[in-house]
Design a protein around this motif. Structure first.
Motif, mmCIF file in Angstrom:
data_model
loop_
_atom_site.group_PDB
_atom_site.id
_atom_site.type_symbol
_atom_site.label_atom_id
_atom_site.label_comp_id
_atom_site.label_asym_id
_atom_site.label_seq_id
_atom_site.Cartn_x
_atom_site.Cartn_y
_atom_site.Cartn_z
ATOM 1 N N GLN A 108 47.977 -7.817 50.156
ATOM 2 C CA GLN A 108 48.098 -8.564 48.831
ATOM 3 C C GLN A 108 46.768 -8.221 47.888
ATOM 4 O O GLN A 108 46.363 -9.046 47.536
ATOM 5 C CB GLN A 108 48.428 -9.961 49.110
ATOM 6 C CG GLN A 108 49.832 -10.260 49.721
ATOM 7 C CD GLN A 108 50.120 -11.696 49.866
ATOM 8 O OE1 GLN A 108 49.329 -12.524 49.576
ATOM 9 N NE2 GLN A 108 51.418 -12.146 50.202
ATOM 10 N N ASN A 109 46.335 -6.889 48.172
ATOM 11 C CA ASN A 109 45.317 -6.566 47.423
ATOM 12 C C ASN A 109 43.989 -7.416 47.520
ATOM 13 O O ASN A 109 43.307 -7.654 46.477
ATOM 14 C CB ASN A 109 45.759 -6.210 45.850
ATOM 15 C CG ASN A 109 46.558 -5.422 45.710
ATOM 16 O OD1 ASN A 109 46.361 -4.235 45.978
ATOM 17 N ND2 ASN A 109 47.903 -5.702 44.883
ATOM 18 N N SER A 110 43.745 -7.938 48.880
ATOM 19 C CA SER A 110 42.614 -8.530 49.091
ATOM 20 C C SER A 110 41.273 -8.002 49.107
ATOM 21 O O SER A 110 40.446 -8.389 49.474
ATOM 22 C CB SER A 110 42.934 -9.687 50.270
ATOM 23 O OG SER A 110 43.050 -8.847 51.520
ATOM 24 N N PHE A 111 41.490 -6.571 49.099
ATOM 25 C CA PHE A 111 40.106 -5.644 49.437
ATOM 26 C C PHE A 111 40.341 -4.249 48.471
ATOM 27 O O PHE A 111 41.483 -4.109 48.064
ATOM 28 C CB PHE A 111 40.078 -5.450 50.764
ATOM 29 C CG PHE A 111 41.179 -4.290 51.465
ATOM 30 C CD1 PHE A 111 40.885 -3.021 51.372
ATOM 31 C CD2 PHE A 111 42.235 -4.768 52.018
ATOM 32 C CE1 PHE A 111 41.765 -2.102 51.624
ATOM 33 C CE2 PHE A 111 43.311 -4.015 52.426
ATOM 34 C CZ PHE A 111 43.090 -2.646 52.367
ATOM 35 N N GLN A 112 39.379 -3.753 48.080
ATOM 36 C CA GLN A 112 39.081 -2.510 47.506
ATOM 37 C C GLN A 112 38.794 -1.477 48.588
ATOM 38 O O GLN A 112 38.005 -1.872 49.559
ATOM 39 C CB GLN A 112 38.346 -2.700 46.082
ATOM 40 C CG GLN A 112 38.792 -3.691 45.140
ATOM 41 C CD GLN A 112 40.261 -3.270 44.693
ATOM 42 O OE1 GLN A 112 40.430 -2.259 44.276
ATOM 43 N NE2 GLN A 112 41.186 -4.313 44.624
ATOM 44 N N PHE A 113 38.633 -0.237 47.972
ATOM 45 C CA PHE A 113 38.183 0.997 48.735
ATOM 46 C C PHE A 113 37.632 2.063 47.934
ATOM 47 O O PHE A 113 38.000 2.157 46.780
ATOM 48 C CB PHE A 113 39.230 1.424 49.680
ATOM 49 C CG PHE A 113 40.288 1.954 49.231
ATOM 50 C CD1 PHE A 113 40.190 3.541 49.067
ATOM 51 C CD2 PHE A 113 41.633 1.547 48.896
ATOM 52 C CE1 PHE A 113 41.403 4.330 48.363
ATOM 53 C CE2 PHE A 113 42.563 2.316 48.135
ATOM 54 C CZ PHE A 113 42.415 3.472 48.009
ATOM 55 N N THR A 114 36.938 2.841 48.584
ATOM 56 C CA THR A 114 36.192 4.088 48.006
ATOM 57 C C THR A 114 36.026 5.125 48.980
ATOM 58 O O THR A 114 36.019 4.785 50.039
ATOM 59 C CB THR A 114 34.771 3.840 47.277
ATOM 60 O OG1 THR A 114 33.704 3.441 48.393
ATOM 61 C CG2 THR A 114 34.770 2.562 46.217
ATOM 62 N N ILE A 115 36.455 6.387 48.386
ATOM 63 C CA ILE A 115 36.219 7.461 49.437
ATOM 64 C C ILE A 115 35.371 8.564 48.674
ATOM 65 O O ILE A 115 35.515 8.991 47.541
ATOM 66 C CB ILE A 115 37.844 8.120 49.687
ATOM 67 C CG1 ILE A 115 38.572 7.178 50.291
ATOM 68 C CG2 ILE A 115 37.368 9.282 50.631
ATOM 69 C CD1 ILE A 115 39.973 7.729 50.654
ATOM 70 N N HIS A 116 33.974 8.728 49.389
ATOM 71 C CA HIS A 116 33.125 9.450 48.822
ATOM 72 C C HIS A 116 33.116 10.912 49.415
ATOM 73 O O HIS A 116 33.046 10.715 50.882
ATOM 74 C CB HIS A 116 31.912 8.853 48.936
ATOM 75 C CG HIS A 116 30.725 9.712 48.376
ATOM 76 N ND1 HIS A 116 30.643 10.121 47.035
ATOM 77 C CD2 HIS A 116 29.727 10.255 48.923
ATOM 78 C CE1 HIS A 116 29.515 10.932 46.880
ATOM 79 N NE2 HIS A 116 28.834 11.199 48.052
ATOM 80 N N ILE A 117 32.989 12.112 48.941
ATOM 81 C CA ILE A 117 32.862 13.346 49.558
ATOM 82 C C ILE A 117 31.652 13.965 48.791
ATOM 83 O O ILE A 117 31.529 14.152 47.791
ATOM 84 C CB ILE A 117 34.130 14.401 49.361
ATOM 85 C CG1 ILE A 117 35.383 13.557 49.956
ATOM 86 C CG2 ILE A 117 33.837 15.664 50.014
ATOM 87 C CD1 ILE A 117 36.759 14.196 49.608
ATOM 88 N N ALA A 118 30.743 14.344 49.700
ATOM 89 C CA ALA A 118 29.422 14.630 49.147
ATOM 90 C C ALA A 118 29.656 16.075 48.434
ATOM 91 O O ALA A 118 30.661 16.924 48.645
ATOM 92 C CB ALA A 118 28.537 14.969 50.352
ATOM 93 N N ASP A 119 28.628 16.384 47.505
ATOM 94 C CA ASP A 119 28.912 17.710 46.519
ATOM 95 C C ASP A 119 28.878 18.689 47.298
ATOM 96 O O ASP A 119 29.453 19.985 47.087
ATOM 97 C CB ASP A 119 27.643 17.374 45.403
ATOM 98 C CG ASP A 119 28.149 16.443 44.563
ATOM 99 O OD1 ASP A 119 29.342 15.810 44.491
ATOM 100 O OD2 ASP A 119 27.012 15.877 43.965
ATOM 101 N N GLU A 120 27.970 18.569 48.410
ATOM 102 C CA GLU A 120 27.671 19.987 49.190
ATOM 103 C C GLU A 120 28.853 20.271 50.013
ATOM 104 O O GLU A 120 28.768 21.499 50.578
ATOM 105 C CB GLU A 120 26.403 19.945 49.870
ATOM 106 C CG GLU A 120 26.130 18.851 50.962
ATOM 107 C CD GLU A 120 25.713 17.623 50.384
ATOM 108 O OE1 GLU A 120 25.099 16.842 51.190
ATOM 109 O OE2 GLU A 120 25.725 17.463 49.173
#
Length: 663
Positions: A542-554
């Motif tokens: 029920q959308n109790s958390f958020q997330f991020t996905i980061h990929i390094a530029d190199e």
């Protein structure tokens, strides 16, 4: 931008269709006998076929009536072949096949090898257009039995090569075309060279070798202009325009497409004109002129319907559906995609039906009609499974044939070797002993080498099997939790959320099944699958958390590849064990480049570890599978792959993993 389909030589036999030839035939028919008039009418149909289709149809009907009145059986059979060719031009391949098959008995009984070859060759073309490559190849092999000249052999080499293109056997296709080119050069057949160059361009186009493709298209274009062969000339304009469109050189692409249009209008080639309008519509859509694009797509559809070209009608409806989807006009989008589906079903074009259903699912999902979208998705999956099954059956049959052939060759080779040994025993008894000793030593050495290679391959195979087994263990682990959530929505009678959840769940299952078959996938694909997985978990929690996905530029996310399904267990642990009961949770995933490989990090802001709570010896199944897979990869790549057990703080947890990669 879609490339114009590989040219089949059988469709372009009439390479000398000039005004002079037509005038000569009209003059000759005035004084010809009754049967000769039928034959001349058939030749005129060939000449008018690409320039004046109405005239061709009218003359063919006159030839048919005359042949039947005269009881001229050969003329009747030739009319059937020509009618089949015209049906092929219209995309009515089933009707074309009926015509060719009904003509064959007469030519077989009369032992007319030339027309038998023509009938089988055109049968191969029809089956190829229907996507039935097995029947197409059989027909071409039959045609080869009746070829009496080098030109006919070279023509069939091109057609078989065209099938190789469709099967993805591009090396074999290239070899066939090069052999055909040698024949055409030997007999100085410029029309054949023109078409061979065109097909070679198509082969390189499929390999994204645009410079090579452009080279052969221009060679074909020069020959076509020199010989006045307008049909091939227009096809080269279309294909050159397609390459320029791929390179986003839209103004130049439009110039070539419109050059093709001018030729097709002059010839009365309505099917080719429909393809040109479709391509122009795609380019104008890329340039942002949706009104002009809509107009060209409608023109394309109208011409395909006028010529009863089923494949063209299916695709034109799909292009219009896509345009209206972009404009958020869902009613029109649904109307055109449903037409595409109905036409594909009626024509029995399974691959086109699958693609139309897949696109229809996208349209209905975008419009919020999740229930209907789910039904379409289920039908598309069923068709996809049947296609996959048939392809596997065909592949197994091919492997069986190859095995039997190799077995027979080996038996012949063994018999030959035995014969040689017997001859040596009679003539050179003293030398034989030395030969046997040397042969024995060679066999021992070869056996040792063979054993070592087999041992290595076996170890590698075991490693691959264990990898697949471990990846497959993850599927039931996740599926159980996901299905439990679906059950919860159903019990709550929340139909909309259930359908939405099932749609996303189905997409994720497809991704997991596809990726589990691959040893490496791109970081971009892994991130896409994680995004879908996390969105499902957000629905579940029920959308109790958020997330991020980061990929390094190199890191080049499209080209750098890592083993699949390593990140998901860590993310699952973070959600299940770290964020349960936590409001405003956050999961952060990152891919970074290190000297040792790709560093995967998964962190959360969950409860962390309370120092007063005693730890246990329990280790989650996901963690165990991850460690086992890392061990196997370490053995395979002779490297020390590292997994850092989750570091738990007062608030939050961090887990890191170093993965192998390749570009």
């Amino acid at each position: 931008m879609r490339l114009i389909a590989s040219v089949l030589f059988g469709l372009l036999i009439a390479v000398q269709s000039t005004a002079q030839v037509i005038d000569s035939l009209h003059e000759t028919i005035k004084t010809a006998s009754a049967q000769d008039k039928v034959d001349i009418l058939i030749e005129l149909v060939f000449q008018y076929r690409n320039s004046d289709r109405d005239k061709a149809d009218s003359l063919l009907e006159v030839a048919n009536v005359s042949a039947r009145e005269l009881n001229y059986e050969k003329g009747i059979a030739r009319v059937k072949i020509l009618r089949g060719i015209l049906f092929n031009d219209q995309g009515n391949y089933d009707k074309a096949i009926d015509q060719f098959q009904s003509a064959l008995p007469f030519f077989e009984s009369s032992k007319d090898s030339s027309n038998q070859e023509a009938a089988y060759n055109n049968l191969g073309i029809s089956y190829k257009r229907l996507g039935n490559l097995d029947s197409s190849n059989i027909s071409y092999q039959q045609a080869l039995r009746f070829v009496s000249d080098e030109f006919g052999k070279a023509r069939l080499l091109l057609n078989i090569g065209s099938n190789f293109i469709s099967e993805g056997k591009l090396d074999s296709a290239t070899q066939n075309h090069i052999e055909a080119i040698k024949v055409f050069e030997r007999i100085n057949h410029q029309a054949g060279l023109t078409i061979a160059y065109l097909n070679l361009g198509n082969i390189y186009y499929k390999q994204d070798a645009y410079d090579q493709a452009m080279k052969y298209y221009h060679q074909s274009l020069e020959n076509a202009i020199a010989s006045g062969h307008k049909p091939v000339q227009s096809r080269n304009y279309l294909n050159i325009g397609s390459i320029l469109s791929e390179k986003k050189q839209y103004d130049s692409a439009l110039y070539y497409f419109k050059s093709a249009t001018a030729l097709q209008e002059a010839m009365g080639d309505q099917t080719g004109l429909a393809a040109s309008y479709r391509n122009i519509g795609e380019v104008t859509l890329e340039l942002g002129d949706t009104d002009a694009a809509e107009e060209y797509f409608q023109k394309s559809l109208s011409l395909y319907e006028k010529t009863s070209h089923k494949e063209g009608i299916i695709r034109a409806n799909k292009f219009l559906a896509n345009l209206y989807l972009d404009k958020q006009e869902f009613v029109k989008a649904k109307n055109y995609i449903n037409r595409s589906i109905d036409q594909a079903r009626e024509a029995g074009m399974i691959h086109e039906l699958q693609r139309s259903l897949e696109f229809a699912t996208k349209i209905y999902e975008a419009s919020g009609d999740y229930k209907f979208a789910y039904g379409l998705l289920a039908e598309e999956k069923t068709i996809g499974d049947s296609i996959f099954k048939q392809e596997k059956i065909t592949q197994i049959d091919e492997l069986q044939t190859q095995y039997e052939t190799a077995k027979k060759d080996q038996e012949i080779q063994n018999l030959s070797q035995q014969s040689q040994i017997q001859a040596l025993q009679i003539s050179q008894r003293n030398t034989l002993l030395a030969v046997i000793v040397i042969a024995f030593l060679v066999l021992v050495l070869a056996g040792f080498i063979f054993y070592q290679r087999r041992k290595y391959k076996h170890q590698q195979a075991v490693s691959n099997i264990e990898q697949r087994a471990l990846r497959l263990q993850m599927n039931p682990h996740f599926i159980f939790n996901a299905l439990a959530s679906i059950q919860n929505y159903i019990l709550q009678s929340d139909t909309k959320e259930s359908v939405k959840y099932l749609s996303k769940f189905g997409k994720l299952m497809r991704q997991i099944l596809e990726h589990s078959r691959q040893e490496f996938i791109s970081i971009e694909d892994e991130a896409d699958m994680l995004t879908n997985y996390l969105q499902i978990q957000q629905l579940r929690f029920q959308n109790s958390f958020q997330f991020t996905i980061h990929i390094a530029d190199e890191l080049d996310a499209e080209n750098v590849k890592i083993p699949p399904l390593f990140a998901q267990p860590l993310v699952e642990n973070a959600i299940e064990h770290g964020l349960t009961g936590v409001e405003n949770g956050l999961v952060e995933i990152s891919f970074d480049k290190t000297k040792e490989g790709v560093l995967l990090s998964v962190s959360d802001n969950g409860r962390g570890m309370n120092k007063s709570v005693s730890t246990t010896n329990h280790k989650s199944m996901a963690t165990k599978i991850t460690l086992d897979r890392l061990g196997l990869f370490g053995q395979r790549f002779a490297s020390n792959l590292k997994y850092s057990h989750p570091q738990k703080f007062e608030s939050g947890t961090l887990a890191t993993l170093i993965l192998p990669h390749k570009s």
